[in-house]
Design a protein around this motif. Sequence first.
Motif, PDB file in Angstrom:
ATOM      1  N   LEU A   1      -3.664   0.558   9.252  1.00 27.04           N
ATOM      2  CA  LEU A   1      -4.746   1.081   8.424  1.00 27.04           C
ATOM      3  C   LEU A   1      -5.982   0.237   8.662  1.00 27.04           C
ATOM      4  O   LEU A   1      -5.929  -0.993   8.576  1.00 27.04           O
ATOM      5  CB  LEU A   1      -4.363   1.039   6.941  1.00 27.04           C
TER       6      LEU A   1
ATOM      7  N   LYS B   1       3.753  10.199   6.759  1.00 27.18           N
ATOM      8  CA  LYS B   1       3.078   8.898   6.637  1.00 27.18           C
ATOM      9  C   LYS B   1       1.566   9.086   6.556  1.00 27.18           C
ATOM     10  O   LYS B   1       0.895   8.455   5.734  1.00 27.18           O
ATOM     11  CB  LYS B   1       3.425   8.013   7.830  1.00 27.18           C
TER      12      LYS B   1
ATOM     13  N   MET C   1       1.366  -2.287   8.585  1.00 30.41           N
ATOM     14  CA  MET C   1       2.355  -1.965   7.562  1.00 30.41           C
ATOM     15  C   MET C   1       3.785  -2.136   8.061  1.00 30.41           C
ATOM     16  O   MET C   1       4.055  -2.092   9.270  1.00 30.41           O
ATOM     17  CB  MET C   1       2.134  -0.526   7.083  1.00 30.41           C
TER      18      MET C   1
ATOM     19  N   THR D   1       2.745   1.643  10.573  1.00 24.86           N
ATOM     20  CA  THR D   1       1.419   2.247  10.469  1.00 24.86           C
ATOM     21  C   THR D   1       0.339   1.163  10.481  1.00 24.86           C
ATOM     22  O   THR D   1       0.550   0.064   9.971  1.00 24.86           O
ATOM     23  CB  THR D   1       1.308   3.070   9.168  1.00 24.86           C
TER      24      THR D   1
ATOM     25  N   TRP E   1      -3.646   7.361  -0.529  1.00 23.84           N
ATOM     26  CA  TRP E   1      -4.069   6.001  -0.933  1.00 23.84           C
ATOM     27  C   TRP E   1      -5.551   5.796  -0.645  1.00 23.84           C
ATOM     28  O   TRP E   1      -6.276   5.228  -1.456  1.00 23.84           O
ATOM     29  CB  TRP E   1      -3.251   4.953  -0.181  1.00 23.84           C
TER      30      TRP E   1
ATOM     31  N   ILE F   1      -6.236   6.002   9.765  1.00 26.80           N
ATOM     32  CA  ILE F   1      -4.788   5.947   9.603  1.00 26.80           C
ATOM     33  C   ILE F   1      -4.151   6.186  10.963  1.00 26.80           C
ATOM     34  O   ILE F   1      -4.341   7.242  11.567  1.00 26.80           O
ATOM     35  CB  ILE F   1      -4.306   7.014   8.601  1.00 26.80           C
TER      36      ILE F   1
ATOM     37  N   TYR G   1      -0.706   7.869   3.245  1.00 24.88           N
ATOM     38  CA  TYR G   1      -1.794   6.892   3.308  1.00 24.88           C
ATOM     39  C   TYR G   1      -3.156   7.535   3.079  1.00 24.88           C
ATOM     40  O   TYR G   1      -4.093   6.870   2.621  1.00 24.88           O
ATOM     41  CB  TYR G   1      -1.751   6.152   4.645  1.00 24.88           C
TER      42      TYR G   1
ATOM     43  N   ILE H   1       0.849  -1.187   0.000  1.00 19.96           N
ATOM     44  CA  ILE H   1       0.000   0.000   0.000  1.00 19.96           C
ATOM     45  C   ILE H   1       0.884   1.235   0.000  1.00 19.96           C
ATOM     46  O   ILE H   1       1.766   1.365   0.854  1.00 19.96           O
ATOM     47  CB  ILE H   1      -0.939   0.024   1.224  1.00 19.96           C
ATOM     48  N   ALA H   2       0.663   2.126  -0.955  1.00 20.22           N
ATOM     49  CA  ALA H   2       1.439   3.374  -1.061  1.00 20.22           C
ATOM     50  C   ALA H   2       2.944   3.090  -1.080  1.00 20.22           C
ATOM     51  O   ALA H   2       3.730   3.849  -0.508  1.00 20.22           O
ATOM     52  CB  ALA H   2       1.084   4.322   0.076  1.00 20.22           C
TER      53      ALA H   2
END
Length: 379
Positions: free
Chosen positions: A338, A366, A332, A336, A373, A353, A370, A293-294
Motif C-alpha cells: 500500500l 484483497k 502487508m 499486498t 480502508w 493498492i 484495502y 490495516i483492514a
Amino acid sequence: MKFSCEKALLVSAVATTSRAVAAKSSIPAMEGILIEADTRLRLTGYDLEKGIQATVPAEIQEPGSLVLSARLFGEIIRKMPDDVVVFTAQNYMVNIKCGLSEFNILGTDPDSDRVGIMIRDHSGEYRPVTGNQTGVLLLDYLIGAKKRTGKMPDKPVALKTIVTTEMARKVAESNGVTCYDTFTGFKFMAEKKNALEAAGEGKVIFSYEESYGYMLGDYVRDKDAVTASMLLTEMAAWYAGQGMTLYDALQALFEKYGYYGEKTMNLVMPGLDGLKKMADLMAGLRQNPPTEIAGVAVKQQKDYQDGSVVNVADGAKSTMELSGSNVLRYEMADGTSLIVRPSGTEPKVKVYILANDTSKEGCDAKVAKYAAWAETLKG
C-alpha cells in the motif's frame, strides 16, 4: 467512447469535415478529425483558418472524444460494407466494426508518449488492458525474444516506479533480470539507466510506469509510444504465430507468476483547507504509523521522505536506496503493498493498492478490502 450509426451517414460526415483538414501539417492534430460523442455525434475538421462541423444521427452508448487521422478514418469507413458501424475507443485503442469487417487502430495520446491497448477475450468482447498489465506483457515478451535471439545482455535490468505492479519484479527476477524501483517519472528512470550503465552494473532492457508509459532501447530516454507501439504489434504477431491472442498470453502469465491486481484511489480534498487536510493526513500516518490495516498485520513501514524502513515485529530499522519524496509505503503480511502520497498538482491524496494472490478471486478480494480502508482516510 462507443457509438453506432449508419455507414453512409458517417462516410458523408467524414468527407465533409475532411475538407477543412490540413493535408500536411507540423501539428499532427491538424490532420485529424475531432470525434465527439455525448448527447449527439459531432465530427469537426479544423486547419487554423477554417472549421467544418457535421452532426451525425447515432446511438451513443458511451460518451467520449478523440482525434483520429482524417485520411485513415475515411479509408476505413469507405471500405466497410453498407451496414451499421460500431465505433469503440478505450485506453488509446480504437475498434471499428461493420458487418463482418473489423479494424483495430493503435492510438497514443497527442504527444505520442503513452499507448494503451484493448484485447479480445474468449467471448469476443474487447477488454481494456491496464498500463500495469501491458508493461508485464511487454517485459515478459522482450525477455523471451532476447533469449531466443541470443541478444540478452550481461547483467540485464528492468526498471519500474514504486507505484507500478510488483508482478513486473516477479517476471524479471524469475528470468534472471534484476529489477529496480525509481520514483514516479521517467527522468528518474533515465537517470537510473545512465548510472547503472555508466558504472557497468547493468544494461537496462525495459522501463515502465503504470500510467501507460514505456521506455526501451537507447534512442529515447523517456516514455515513447512509437517504439512501444512497434513492440506491441511485434508481440501480438509473435503470439498469433503460437496460436495465442494477447488475452491468452496475459492469462498464461497469471497462471505462471500468480494473479496480481492494482487499484489507485484518489482521495479528493477540495476547498481552502484541502492542502492542510492532505498535510495532516501524511503527518498523522507518520506520527502514528499503522501496525494493522483492514485486519491484516503490517510487516514493514517505509518512509520515502527519509528512506527509513521499520520492521513492525521487532522494531528493527534500516534504510532504503530511495529517499527525498513525500511517500509512505506499507508491506502487508498478505503480500499486498500500500502506497500513500499527496498529489503534487491536485488537491488529493493518492493511495495505490498492489495486491497478489494464487487466484483472481483472492486478489480481487484483497483489492476491495484495502480500497474500503483507503476511503476511511478521508476523515
